[in-house]
Design an enzyme around this catalytic site. Structure first.
Site, PDB file in Angstrom:
ATOM      1  N   GLU A 119       0.835  -1.205   0.000  1.00  0.00           N
ATOM      2  CA  GLU A 119       0.000   0.000   0.000  1.00  0.00           C
ATOM      3  C   GLU A 119       0.875   1.263   0.000  1.00  0.00           C
ATOM      4  O   GLU A 119       1.854   1.326   0.738  1.00  0.00           O
ATOM      5  CB  GLU A 119      -0.891  -0.014   1.251  1.00  0.00           C
ATOM      6  CG  GLU A 119      -1.960   1.065   1.267  1.00  0.00           C
ATOM      7  CD  GLU A 119      -2.785   1.021   2.559  1.00  0.00           C
ATOM      8  OE1 GLU A 119      -2.307   0.447   3.556  1.00  0.00           O
ATOM      9  OE2 GLU A 119      -3.909   1.559   2.563  1.00  0.00           O
ATOM     10  N   LYS A 182      -9.501   2.653  -2.731  1.00  0.00           N
ATOM     11  CA  LYS A 182      -9.768   1.943  -1.469  1.00  0.00           C
ATOM     12  C   LYS A 182     -11.222   2.173  -1.053  1.00  0.00           C
ATOM     13  O   LYS A 182     -11.636   3.319  -0.842  1.00  0.00           O
ATOM     14  CB  LYS A 182      -8.805   2.471  -0.403  1.00  0.00           C
ATOM     15  CG  LYS A 182      -8.859   1.780   0.952  1.00  0.00           C
ATOM     16  CD  LYS A 182      -7.670   2.279   1.802  1.00  0.00           C
ATOM     17  CE  LYS A 182      -7.602   1.653   3.174  1.00  0.00           C
ATOM     18  NZ  LYS A 182      -6.325   2.017   3.853  1.00  0.00           N
ATOM     19  N   CYS A 219      -5.905  -2.771   1.583  1.00  0.00           N
ATOM     20  CA  CYS A 219      -5.718  -2.809   3.042  1.00  0.00           C
ATOM     21  C   CYS A 219      -6.990  -3.120   3.855  1.00  0.00           C
ATOM     22  O   CYS A 219      -7.419  -4.258   3.894  1.00  0.00           O
ATOM     23  CB  CYS A 219      -5.071  -1.498   3.500  1.00  0.00           C
ATOM     24  SG  CYS A 219      -4.335  -1.630   5.155  1.00  0.00           S
TER      25      CYS A 219
END
Lengths: 370, 370
Positions: A119, A182, A219
């Site tokens: 990330e 994300k 994530c």
């Protein structure tokens, strides 16, 4: 022994368990043993000289009569930041490019077709700067090595100056295929990312590459089962989960979530986490009772790949930079689907109805009382 | 060492790892250490006399200022069949009642509030007979010990003679609260249950008991993330997963799925599996290449409980009958939800829309091509 020093679960088991028990323990913990992949000696010595761990594993599928194997080599790169977080920003980024560049070169020696970085890989975790240079850098690598590159960056969108936590997918032609933002933003103690990111608006895009259909679940999105589901519903064969997470917070969950998704959705998943502890000049606290401090804690690496048959590769080290090369035969996805049939038995239409009802105002949960 | 003989992962780790490494390995594998629960000596000696394993663990929550603790003791019972599968049916069932009855008595000594048995607990896996006697038996236990009983049975519905794989939930008053039918039916080699069960039609009912809101996700339903999700959306605080599954098939997945659900939905989950190998007089084969045979393989027990904070209890033995007593403070669910916020960040409305679109005929997956 502190959590920062402990090298890896796998190493500890291998060192201490008697052989007969070790094989049972590994079967229960990791499933069918992932075969080691022979890597070229030039790659092995380059990794050693450049001081990073190099491991290779192979997930095999049965030979089919009507389809040839679809073997793809995936490279997962985990690394610590190179320069201190108060070094000039451009120096920091250049140092990261140089480090990751030399790791990708080894990936190329190993015949990697798709590489994924951690990330926001080109930044320390407090560096809120998106550099288009990073994108160019990744595109050059992609073309040079004929490799699909999944490059998670911090994206600044021009119009509203919105910050997104984004993964750019670059084709092996060197062209940008698209991006995946994300979808779920954490608000957990020091990881109060909602103060600087917005929830992604790119849905669950899947990227058709020459080497397979891939998706990127960034994530914190790994904690959300619906997120994995929708990438799978859109046809992902490999889902990457580039992360930056610390031991005290999430380590016992790390081996569970990506693997659960691989099982549930008959696909491969790859979990990548950075390593090291990053020290920041300015102290910070999220008012969670801890004194103001200068770091997030220890990023524990442990990157791994999980297969649809419930097996997984061993993880990379908890402390060292590393490249995990995983060869996967994508035919395994359908073979396991034909065996376990989780999708066929999924009853998705009924869930769509039920979920739709449950999010309406005034929803009354189905609770039976005496 | 054969997979039937291997006692348990936990025992192997405890016996061979040096102390400092053991604590790190356990932290990574099991999360925050579950405290041992002191059990009364009468229970310990009764379990020993009756030749079953008894283990107790406690999941603690922080003390709150406005809510008292909500401590509940849950008992998970795993057992092998008692008589051979060709003994007269009534003898088999009575022997099972007697065995489980003596185990529940020990659960009562341990202060258990909710007990859950394994899938179709009163039958060997080839006995397709539902006995209302089993229901009466469970109701008597419930009232006698002031205990909620989750009793998974094989249900024959009168009107169409439909067979369901069902869990009946009996209140501690002795009254039937309701039932939950198995939502997903496996078609996997020898476990071709679709030839004798229909997919459940009871949705995702949650049962409000004196000791907490509970739900039952039967066996194969643990592989379906949406199934866990909907029990949670309806307010389940503890989700039981009574199962009957063998090592060669599912063991590496066993520790993943129920635990993933506990993490993702901020609730407790309990996975219960039978033990032993059951031999049948008639040989059978599902035409999967294996010769006709007389057993399914080894049911590996390993029942355990998982908590919303990512931790889990050690498992029961892979080979012995056992009772796992777990005290859980249900306040932990909201505490963890307040910390990790997976529900708050769940974006369920958007998923309801996306999922609805994806199940419509003509759905075009969101795939980007070069």
């Amino acid at each position: 022994m502190s959590a920062c020093e402990f090298e890896s679960l796998e190493e500890s088991l291998e060192s201490h368990l008697p052989e007969a028990e070790l094989s049972e323990v590994k079967r229960i913990l990791f499933g069918k043993e992932t075969q080691k992949l022979d890597l070229p000696s030039c790659a092995v010595s380059a990794a050693s000289e450049r001081d990073f761990e190099l491991k290779g594993f192979r997930f095999e599928a049965a030979q089919e009569q009507l389809r040839p194997p679809r073997r793809v080599r995936v490279g997962l790169i985990q690394n610590r930041i190179v320069l201190p977080t108060d070094a000039p920003i451009l120096d920091q980024i250049n140092a990261m490019h140089s480090r990751v560049g030399e790791m990708v070169e080894v990936a190329a020696m190993c015949g990697v077709n798709i590489v994924c970085f951690q990330e926001t890989w080109s930044e320390s975790t407090n560096l809120y700067v998106c550099r288009s240079a990073t994108l160019c850098f990744a595109a050059v690598l992609a073309k040079k090595y004929n490799m699909v590159v999944v490059s998670p960056i911090l994206e600044r969108e021009g119009l509203h100056s919105t910050l997104w936590n984004t993964a750019v997918v670059i084709s092996n032609s060197g062209h940008v295929l698209g991006k995946s933002r994300k979808n779920h933003i954490p608000r957990i103690g020091d990881f109060n990312e909602s103060t600087y990111y917005m929830e992604g608006d790119t849905g669950h895009t899947v990227f058709q590459t020459q080497f397979g259909n891939i998706a990127v679940n960034i994530c914190y999105g790994r904690h959300h089962p619906l997120n994995w589901l929708m990438y799978s519903m859109n046809g992902a064969e490999i889902i990457f989960n580039p992360s930056a997470t610390v031991g005290a917070l999430s380590e016992p969950m790390w081996s569970i979530e990506a693997r659960n998704a691989a099982i549930a959705h008959h696909c491969f998943t790859c979990a990548i986490n950075r390593v090291g502890t990053e020290h920041f000049k300015s102290e910070f606290t999220s008012g969670d009772g801890k004194k103001a401090h200068h770091d997030f804690g220890h990023f524990y690496g442990s990157s791994y790949a999980a297969a649809p048959d419930g097996s997984r590769s061993p993880g990379l080290s908890r402390t060292r930079d590393g490249l995990l090369v995983v060869e996967m035969d994508l035919n395994l996805n359908r073979q396991i689907s034909d065996k376990w049939s989780f999708k066929m038995t999924g009853r998705y239409s009924e869930y769509a109805e039920e979920l739709t009802k449950s999010v309406r105002p005034g929803f009354k949960p189905n609770i039976v009382k005496e």
